[in-house]
Motif scaffolding. Sequence first.
Motif, mmCIF file in Angstrom:
data_model
loop_
_atom_site.group_PDB
_atom_site.id
_atom_site.type_symbol
_atom_site.label_atom_id
_atom_site.label_comp_id
_atom_site.label_asym_id
_atom_site.label_seq_id
_atom_site.Cartn_x
_atom_site.Cartn_y
_atom_site.Cartn_z
ATOM 1 N N GLY A 73 38.946 52.969 34.444
ATOM 2 C CA GLY A 73 40.015 53.374 33.538
ATOM 3 C C GLY A 73 41.370 52.779 33.859
ATOM 4 O O GLY A 73 42.344 53.072 33.181
ATOM 5 N N ARG A 74 41.465 51.944 34.884
ATOM 6 C CA ARG A 74 42.757 51.375 35.285
ATOM 7 C C ARG A 74 42.800 49.864 35.075
ATOM 8 O O ARG A 74 43.546 49.167 35.735
ATOM 9 N N GLU A 75 41.968 49.344 34.187
ATOM 10 C CA GLU A 75 41.932 47.905 33.908
ATOM 11 C C GLU A 75 43.281 47.490 33.306
ATOM 12 O O GLU A 75 43.708 48.010 32.279
ATOM 13 N N PRO A 76 43.991 46.536 33.965
ATOM 14 C CA PRO A 76 45.295 46.136 33.439
ATOM 15 C C PRO A 76 45.131 45.361 32.133
ATOM 16 O O PRO A 76 44.176 44.610 31.980
ATOM 17 N N ASP A 130 41.884 36.711 37.823
ATOM 18 C CA ASP A 130 41.325 38.065 37.876
ATOM 19 C C ASP A 130 40.065 38.095 38.739
ATOM 20 O O ASP A 130 39.835 39.048 39.486
ATOM 21 N N ARG A 180 39.323 40.304 42.065
ATOM 22 C CA ARG A 180 38.117 41.130 42.232
ATOM 23 C C ARG A 180 37.321 40.724 43.461
ATOM 24 O O ARG A 180 36.768 41.570 44.155
ATOM 25 N N PRO A 212 39.060 47.037 39.880
ATOM 26 C CA PRO A 212 40.043 48.119 39.711
ATOM 27 C C PRO A 212 39.331 49.455 39.531
ATOM 28 O O PRO A 212 38.170 49.500 39.126
ATOM 29 N N PRO A 213 40.007 50.545 39.830
ATOM 30 C CA PRO A 213 39.403 51.864 39.621
ATOM 31 C C PRO A 213 39.041 52.048 38.142
ATOM 32 O O PRO A 213 39.686 51.462 37.276
#
Length: 152
Positions: free
Chosen positions: A75-78, A62, A66, A72-73
């Motif tokens: 609210g879009r954390e996988p 990860d 990064r 990530p945008p």
Amino acid sequence: MTHNDILRRLRYALDLNDAQSAHLFALGGHRCTEDDVRAYLLRQDDEGHLPLDDDGFGAFLDGLIRERRGPPPPGREPPPPAALTNNEILKKLRIALSMKSDDIRRIVAIGGRELGKAELSAFFRPPDHKHFRVCGDQILRAFLRGLTAKLR
């Protein structure tokens, strides 16, 4: 292949030193010192070897994503996968290195294996999909060998 083996090969292929590796762990949310990185890189039989668990290696991957692609945008954390399989590792490396399917197929071919388009896409499908296929150690090893040959 263990996570330690994959880390060792990735570090060599991407020409990362201990400080850069520790930084990638930190970006992924895993506290790690340069001494820890050196302990991860030791062989299993060596004194001081530290086994790398799924969470730690997932954090490294990860962090690599990064570092190379940005965060990530909002609210879009996988969500973290339940287990870090070879399929997940290959998927994260594809994202981190901004590779398309043809790029991966070329690199695996450099590593000594041939993959068809359908075979490769089966690795990236959800596990409950009828055409899902488990990525074996041989494929991941060929990818890492090809990546090393291409980048070094």
